[in-house]
Enzyme design. Structure first.
Site, PDB file in Angstrom:
ATOM      1  N   SER A 199      27.101   7.560  83.706  1.00 16.97           N
ATOM      2  CA  SER A 199      26.955   8.556  84.770  1.00 16.97           C
ATOM      3  C   SER A 199      27.068   9.972  84.180  1.00 16.97           C
ATOM      4  CB  SER A 199      27.995   8.293  85.865  1.00 16.97           C
ATOM      5  OG  SER A 199      27.682   9.007  87.044  1.00 16.97           O
ATOM      6  N   GLU A 321      21.998   1.512  92.352  1.00 18.70           N
ATOM      7  CA  GLU A 321      22.903   2.606  92.011  1.00 18.70           C
ATOM      8  C   GLU A 321      23.513   3.269  93.247  1.00 18.70           C
ATOM      9  OE1 GLU A 321      23.833   3.688  89.031  1.00 18.70           O
ATOM     10  OE2 GLU A 321      22.284   3.179  87.567  1.00 18.70           O
ATOM     11  N   HIS A 420      26.279   1.332  91.298  1.00 18.99           N
ATOM     12  CA  HIS A 420      26.744   2.258  90.272  1.00 18.99           C
ATOM     13  C   HIS A 420      28.149   1.848  89.820  1.00 18.99           C
ATOM     14  CE1 HIS A 420      26.443   6.162  88.293  1.00 18.99           C
ATOM     15  NE2 HIS A 420      27.604   6.550  88.791  1.00 18.99           N
TER      16      HIS A 420
END
Length: 516
Positions: A199, A321, A420
């Site tokens: 990320s 995600e 995610h």
């Protein structure tokens, strides 16, 4: 874990002074090692500077404080917590796990944590280097760097000094320099360094590739869920956020801000969360700034063109995600209407929005408007720009391996899917460290162990020689524009051709019309 009887306590002479670590599970571990001067007082909102060093042996047996950040007692409903006390603005420390303090020159992995530029810590048990060091004979380094207003506020030039910006990036460059100068003393090879991040940490990894002072300091990059779809501002565009933050704190300039205790700075972040929030977008109150001094272009372009020619790259994303941010009832998106989501699609695809909306509906039969929204955001922010990057690397003949993580979390009534962050416990193969994280609940031992073994060993293989293949994995070929080979990580791991072709075609303009 206490020192093992009969194993010598490790002592290392660094460029800043001597360090005494500890032995944990047969590994030599050094915690809370300063890699730059404390960014406090007059050094707040100034680039990282060298640490003055120390004369006596420094005990490196406890983690240093995490960077100041918002903290919810009990944690959030997905991760359960991404930063734990203590917090302090004197936070520029790193941690080292090594199989032995010797001259073996092992490959090195530097892990940069994510957290939306506002949270996280290299001292979290999630990111312990223990499994990689033990299973891969690798030296692992994790680090803390400035977050939120302390790292991402862009104060501009002061009193004739050069403009100060992207302090987080100057921290990370300083950490890499420390690794280059010292890691051989910990059994590592400074000429075989992989920087890996997830990320915001993946965005950092890409930005480092093009930084003039980081050239030659690392040789491979692992990009997990890089939010390359973020539009990054220049200093002029970012100035409004700086003004808003100063007003929220109640001061008129950065010099006055230096006198404010850090807890007040964290409280004022809430104002920026509110003022920067937009319906249907991932909230990012603080962002990297393309300032022409520390960051010259978007990190994706930086890695693709400026500093990535000699860097091997592995890049990947999770299938769902955006479910991390949009799937839970607390977010309020479950009641999204088709009209709302069409408007959001139109912000990207203009007049092509109805056709694109229908295309997303076809890929997920029975989908609700919120499902279309989550698929759109997953593509726009993560998958499509990662594919664009992979296509660019392949067209240049530079090595890149691509993957998609498809394993669905059964927790939270299955709402998260392959969200995610879900790949992290598989990559580190350390589910025990994630036992308090709601999103791993219900994952059975068989699925967990098999997939974790496949992913963890692939990461080890890449760190060791720039190629993720290993005997327990199907053949993983480089991503090329002909076959577009992509490894699909699920209960059954498989090598696929053009796995994310639907997203690639949508965002290349083959269907609909992405806005400039």
């Amino acid at each position: 874990m206490a020192d093992r009887p009969g194993v010598a306590v490790p002592l290392v002479e660094t460029t800043d002074g001597r360090l005494r670590g500890t032995v944990e599970g047969g590994l030599a571990v050094f915690k809370g090692v300063p890699y730059a001067a404390p960014p406090v007082g007059d050094l707040r909102w100034r680039p990282a500077r060298p640490h003055p060093g120390w004369t006596r042996v420094r005990e490196a047996v406890e983690f240093g404080p995490s960077a100041p950040q918002p903290f919810i007692e009990g944690g959030d409903p997905v991760l359960g917590g991404h930063g734990f006390p203590p917090f302090d603005d004197d936070c520029l420390t790193l941690n080292v796990w090594t199989p032995a303090v010797d001259d073996a020159r092992r490959p090195v992995m530097v892990w940069i944590h994510g957290g939306g530029f506002v949270s996280g810590s290299g001292s979290l048990p999630y990111y312990s280097g223990e499994t990689f060091a033990r299973n891969g004979d690798i030296v692992v380094v994790t680090l803390n760097y400035r977050l939120g207003p302390l790292g991402y506020l862009h104060p501009g030039a002061e009193d004739g000094e050069p403009e100060a910006g992207n302090l987080w990036l100057t921290d990370q460059v300083a950490a890499l320099r420390w690794v280059y100068e010292n890691i051989a003393r910990f059994g590592g090879d400074p000429d075989s360094v992989t920087v890996a991040g997830q990320s915001g940490g993946a965005m950092s990894t890409a930005a480092l590739a093009g930084h003039p002072e980081a050239q030659g300091l690392f040789h491979r990059a692992i990009l997990q869920s890089a939010p390359f779809g973020l539009a990054l501002p220049d200093p002029t565009a970012y100035a409004e956020r700086t003004r808003t933050f100063l007003e929220a704190v109640g001061v008129g300039d950065v010099e006055s801000l230096r006198q404010v205790p850090w807890p007040r700075l964290v409280e004022a972040m809430i104002v920026l969360f509110g003022s920067s929030a937009r319906w249907g977008y991932w909230s990012t109150p603080f962002l990297p700034v393309i300032d022409g001094a520390t960051l010259f272009r978007h990190p994706a372009e930086t890695l693709l063109r400026d500093g990535g020619a000699d860097i091997d790259v592995m890049i990947g994303w999770t299938r769902d995600e955006a479910n991390f941010h949009f799937a839970l009832p607390e977010g309020g998106y479950e009641s999204a209407t088709e009209h709302q989501v069409l408007d959001r699609v139109a912000a990207t695809f203009a007049d092509g929005a109805p056709e694109v909306y229908a295309a997303y509906e076809r890929t997920r039969p029975g989908s609700r408007p919120v499902d279309v929204l989550m698929d759109l955001v997953s593509d726009e922010l993560f998958r499509a720009p990662a594919l664009k990057f992979a296509e660019g690397r392949a067209a240049m003949g530079r090595p890149v391996w691509a993957y998609q993580f498809d394993f669905e979390a059964p927790a939270l009534q299955g709402r998260l899917g392959a969200a995610h962050c879900l790949e992290l416990p598989f990559v580190f193969d350390n589910f025990d460290s994630w036992s308090r994280s709601p999103f791993v609940e219900g994952i059975g031992p068989a699925a967990r162990q098999g997939l974790a073994r496949s992913m963890h060993q692939a990461w080890i293989s890449f760190v060791r020689d720039g190629n993720p293949n290993h005997p327990a994995l199907p053949e993983w070929t480089r991503y090329e524009t002909g076959g577009r080979s992509t490894m699909r990580f699920d209960s059954v791991v498989s090598a696929t051709r053009d796995l994310a072709g639907h997203s690639r075609l949508l965002f290349s303009g083959a269907l609909g019309r992405p806005s400039p």
